[in-house]
Design an enzyme around this catalytic site. Structure first.
Site, PDB file in Angstrom:
ATOM      1  N   ARG A   1       8.296  -0.582  -9.240  1.00 17.00           N
ATOM      2  CA  ARG A   1       9.729  -0.331  -9.217  1.00 17.00           C
ATOM      3  C   ARG A   1      10.250  -0.421 -10.655  1.00 17.00           C
ATOM      4  O   ARG A   1       9.784  -1.258 -11.448  1.00 17.00           O
ATOM      5  CB  ARG A   1      10.469  -1.368  -8.360  1.00 17.00           C
ATOM      6  CG  ARG A   1      10.461  -1.055  -6.891  1.00 17.00           C
ATOM      7  CD  ARG A   1      11.284   0.208  -6.589  1.00 17.00           C
ATOM      8  NE  ARG A   1      11.288   0.537  -5.174  1.00 17.00           N
ATOM      9  CZ  ARG A   1      10.416   1.357  -4.585  1.00 17.00           C
ATOM     10  NH1 ARG A   1       9.450   1.939  -5.271  1.00 17.00           N
ATOM     11  NH2 ARG A   1      10.517   1.627  -3.296  1.00 17.00           N
TER      12      ARG A   1
ATOM     13  N   HIS B   1       8.728   9.725  -9.944  1.00 21.48           N
ATOM     14  CA  HIS B   1       8.528   8.923  -8.717  1.00 21.48           C
ATOM     15  C   HIS B   1       7.684   9.690  -7.686  1.00 21.48           C
ATOM     16  O   HIS B   1       8.144  10.002  -6.584  1.00 21.48           O
ATOM     17  CB  HIS B   1       9.870   8.488  -8.122  1.00 21.48           C
ATOM     18  CG  HIS B   1       9.753   7.254  -7.257  1.00 21.48           C
ATOM     19  ND1 HIS B   1      10.757   6.317  -7.137  1.00 21.48           N
ATOM     20  CD2 HIS B   1       8.737   6.805  -6.461  1.00 21.48           C
ATOM     21  CE1 HIS B   1      10.369   5.356  -6.301  1.00 21.48           C
ATOM     22  NE2 HIS B   1       9.142   5.638  -5.877  1.00 21.48           N
TER      23      HIS B   1
ATOM     24  N   ARG C   1       1.417 -13.988  -6.968  1.00 21.49           N
ATOM     25  CA  ARG C   1       2.172 -15.227  -6.742  1.00 21.49           C
ATOM     26  C   ARG C   1       1.378 -16.247  -5.941  1.00 21.49           C
ATOM     27  O   ARG C   1       1.374 -17.423  -6.243  1.00 21.49           O
ATOM     28  CB  ARG C   1       3.485 -14.922  -6.020  1.00 21.49           C
ATOM     29  CG  ARG C   1       4.604 -14.616  -6.990  1.00 21.49           C
ATOM     30  CD  ARG C   1       5.879 -14.418  -6.269  1.00 21.49           C
ATOM     31  NE  ARG C   1       5.692 -13.489  -5.151  1.00 21.49           N
ATOM     32  CZ  ARG C   1       6.649 -13.105  -4.327  1.00 21.49           C
ATOM     33  NH1 ARG C   1       7.850 -13.586  -4.448  1.00 21.49           N
ATOM     34  NH2 ARG C   1       6.424 -12.252  -3.349  1.00 21.49           N
TER      35      ARG C   1
ATOM     36  N   GLU D   1      17.029   5.455 -11.662  1.00 23.16           N
ATOM     37  CA  GLU D   1      16.593   6.783 -11.190  1.00 23.16           C
ATOM     38  C   GLU D   1      17.753   7.554 -10.560  1.00 23.16           C
ATOM     39  O   GLU D   1      18.552   6.948  -9.850  1.00 23.16           O
ATOM     40  CB  GLU D   1      15.494   6.613 -10.125  1.00 23.16           C
ATOM     41  CG  GLU D   1      14.212   6.088 -10.708  1.00 23.16           C
ATOM     42  CD  GLU D   1      13.119   5.896  -9.653  1.00 23.16           C
ATOM     43  OE1 GLU D   1      13.220   6.496  -8.567  1.00 23.16           O
ATOM     44  OE2 GLU D   1      12.170   5.151  -9.946  1.00 23.16           O
TER      45      GLU D   1
ATOM     46  N   THR E   1       3.949   1.960 -11.418  1.00 23.88           N
ATOM     47  CA  THR E   1       4.207   2.760 -10.207  1.00 23.88           C
ATOM     48  C   THR E   1       4.887   1.874  -9.157  1.00 23.88           C
ATOM     49  O   THR E   1       4.926   2.245  -7.980  1.00 23.88           O
ATOM     50  CB  THR E   1       2.898   3.323  -9.607  1.00 23.88           C
ATOM     51  OG1 THR E   1       1.994   2.231  -9.381  1.00 23.88           O
ATOM     52  CG2 THR E   1       2.259   4.358 -10.508  1.00 23.88           C
TER      53      THR E   1
ATOM     54  N   PHE F   1      -1.350  -8.439  -6.419  1.00 29.89           N
ATOM     55  CA  PHE F   1      -2.660  -8.090  -5.850  1.00 29.89           C
ATOM     56  C   PHE F   1      -2.551  -7.910  -4.341  1.00 29.89           C
ATOM     57  O   PHE F   1      -3.295  -8.488  -3.562  1.00 29.89           O
ATOM     58  CB  PHE F   1      -3.669  -9.181  -6.233  1.00 29.89           C
ATOM     59  CG  PHE F   1      -5.083  -8.668  -6.378  1.00 29.89           C
ATOM     60  CD1 PHE F   1      -5.405  -7.700  -7.313  1.00 29.89           C
ATOM     61  CD2 PHE F   1      -6.102  -9.179  -5.589  1.00 29.89           C
ATOM     62  CE1 PHE F   1      -6.709  -7.237  -7.457  1.00 29.89           C
ATOM     63  CE2 PHE F   1      -7.419  -8.738  -5.723  1.00 29.89           C
ATOM     64  CZ  PHE F   1      -7.709  -7.756  -6.663  1.00 29.89           C
ATOM     65  N   GLY F   2      -1.578  -7.084  -3.942  1.00 31.01           N
ATOM     66  CA  GLY F   2      -1.467  -6.710  -2.522  1.00 31.01           C
ATOM     67  C   GLY F   2      -2.323  -5.474  -2.270  1.00 31.01           C
ATOM     68  O   GLY F   2      -3.265  -5.202  -3.012  1.00 31.01           O
ATOM     69  N   ARG F   3      -1.945  -4.723  -1.235  1.00 33.59           N
ATOM     70  CA  ARG F   3      -2.753  -3.560  -0.855  1.00 33.59           C
ATOM     71  C   ARG F   3      -2.953  -2.589  -2.025  1.00 33.59           C
ATOM     72  O   ARG F   3      -4.067  -2.150  -2.297  1.00 33.59           O
ATOM     73  CB  ARG F   3      -2.055  -2.764   0.254  1.00 33.59           C
ATOM     74  CG  ARG F   3      -2.072  -3.388   1.615  1.00 33.59           C
ATOM     75  CD  ARG F   3      -1.503  -2.342   2.595  1.00 33.59           C
ATOM     76  NE  ARG F   3      -1.333  -2.890   3.918  1.00 33.59           N
ATOM     77  CZ  ARG F   3      -0.246  -3.534   4.321  1.00 33.59           C
ATOM     78  NH1 ARG F   3       0.760  -3.717   3.486  1.00 33.59           N
ATOM     79  NH2 ARG F   3      -0.154  -3.993   5.555  1.00 33.59           N
ATOM     80  N   ILE F   4      -1.836  -2.241  -2.699  1.00 36.52           N
ATOM     81  CA  ILE F   4      -1.940  -1.204  -3.738  1.00 36.52           C
ATOM     82  C   ILE F   4      -2.629  -1.772  -4.977  1.00 36.52           C
ATOM     83  O   ILE F   4      -3.455  -1.103  -5.612  1.00 36.52           O
ATOM     84  CB  ILE F   4      -0.561  -0.596  -4.056  1.00 36.52           C
ATOM     85  CG1 ILE F   4       0.066  -0.032  -2.780  1.00 36.52           C
ATOM     86  CG2 ILE F   4      -0.685   0.510  -5.116  1.00 36.52           C
ATOM     87  CD1 ILE F   4       1.502   0.507  -2.931  1.00 36.52           C
TER      88      ILE F   4
ATOM     89  N   GLY G   1       4.546   8.602  -6.626  1.00 38.89           N
ATOM     90  CA  GLY G   1       3.458   7.749  -6.128  1.00 38.89           C
ATOM     91  C   GLY G   1       2.941   8.135  -4.753  1.00 38.89           C
ATOM     92  O   GLY G   1       1.739   8.231  -4.533  1.00 38.89           O
TER      93      GLY G   1
END
Ligand code: DGY
Length: 326
Positions: free
Chosen positions: A245, A292, A183, A274, A243, A159-162, A294
């Site tokens: 890793r 990839h 976390r 990848e 989206t 639940f960070g920025r993205i 995003g």
């Protein structure tokens, strides 16, 4: 300032034109005009020949880069927010500063995640393939039925920025109920802005959600947090969106779950090896596969370049680094 006085900078891939113009104005820069990835020998030579290397997320940086004798490199200003291709412990040990480009790709990445979610739920890739192949037999009540997104439960890992931008889209755009795992504890009032509830574990989110979207960083700590056991906790009607890793998901376990229809579908933008994506995964109808993309909007890709340059400029001016990782 003449070229002999300007910092020598190597950029490992093509960048947007305006960012390359700014690089030319500031540094004695070597650009990668034909956009061919650098091999290990060229990377190691770059550590000896340049003051700064500006790599990106698909580069492979060999261990000798950090230890080669007569090292000149003092800065790795990464083009991209993810930095799991950089050995940050080795960089620290070698006295090489590392920066990245957070913040500027939040919206583009969340948009792509929502696009993959919608495409997987509404079978857009599958439908397009049917139409293009000339096999569409026309509208009928039971044709290509998908899953309803509005009002469904969206689960977010990280639940960070993205992650928050995805929650914003899901809750305020599509009326979704949002649960998430992070976390560290997120303030309840902050979570409430996105109509979101924090759950204790990844597994709890997998179990509760109709759509699980991954937004945690890659690297050793998150490797395969979505493994066979986590996938087994998903609803058989559930969808996984990645989206973040590739190595966050055990791709073989996901491929098996999709093949055996133990989950309904997936939307993927990132992969474990990848640009290799296995035949089995590519052959499945119930997965939407993007290469990839995003951050791939003109605005965002330019902003990423400018952010990496801001970091390099600050470094050579002896100022605080805006986005220091190491
Ligand atoms: C990043 O910056 O880490 C992204 O994956 C690039 O799109």
């Amino acid at each position: 300032m003449s070229d002999t006085e300007r910092p020598r900078v190597l950029v490992t891939r093509r960048w947007p034109d305006k960012a390359e113009d700014r690089l030319r104005a500031l540094f004695d820069v070597t650009l990668n005009e034909d956009d061919t990835p650098l091999g290990p020998d060229a990377m190691i030579a770059a550590a000896q020949d340049y003051d700064a290397v500006l790599p990106t997320v698909s580069d492979r940086i060999p261990p000798d880069f950090y230890t080669v004798p007569d090292r000149r490199v003092r800065l790795l200003a990464n083009y991209g927010v993810g930095h799991n291709h950089i050995d940050t412990a080795a960089a620290r040990e070698a006295g090489i500063a590392v920066t990245n480009t957070p913040g500027v790709l939040t919206d583009a990445t969340a948009d792509l995640a929502m696009g993959l979610l919608l495409a997987a739920a509404r079978r857009i890739g599958e439908g397009e393939r049917e139409l293009r192949s000339g096999n569409w037999a026309g509208w009928r009540p039971t044709h290509m039925i998908g899953a309803q997104v509005a009002g469904a439960t969206l689960g977010i890992i990280g639940f960070g920025r993205i992650g928050k931008a995805m929650a914003q889209r899901g809750h305020h755009g599509f009326g979704m109920d949002v649960v998430f795992h992070n976390r560290s504890k997120v303030d309840d009032a902050e979570a409430a802005r996105y109509g979101a509830r924090q759950l204790d574990s990844v597994g709890d989110v997998m179990e509760a959600a109709d759509f699980v979207s991954l937004h945690c960083p890659g690297g050793a700590e998150t490797r395969h947090i979505v493994d066979a056991a986590a996938l087994a906790r998903m609803k058989p009607t559930g969808y996984l969106i990645n989206t973040a890793r590739g190595d966050v998901v055990d791709e073989a376990a996901l491929t098996a779950a999709l093949t055996e229809r133990r989950i309904a579908g997936a939307g993927l933008d990132v992969y474990e090896a990848e640009p290799h994506v296995g035949d089995e995964l590519r052959g499945l109808e119930n997965v939407v596969l993007a290469p990839h993309l995003g951050s791939a909007t003109a605005t965002t890709r330019l902003a990423m370049g400018m952010r990496a340059i801001d970091n390099a400029e600050a470094f050579f001016a002896g100022r605080d680094l805006p986005n220091r990782v190491v």
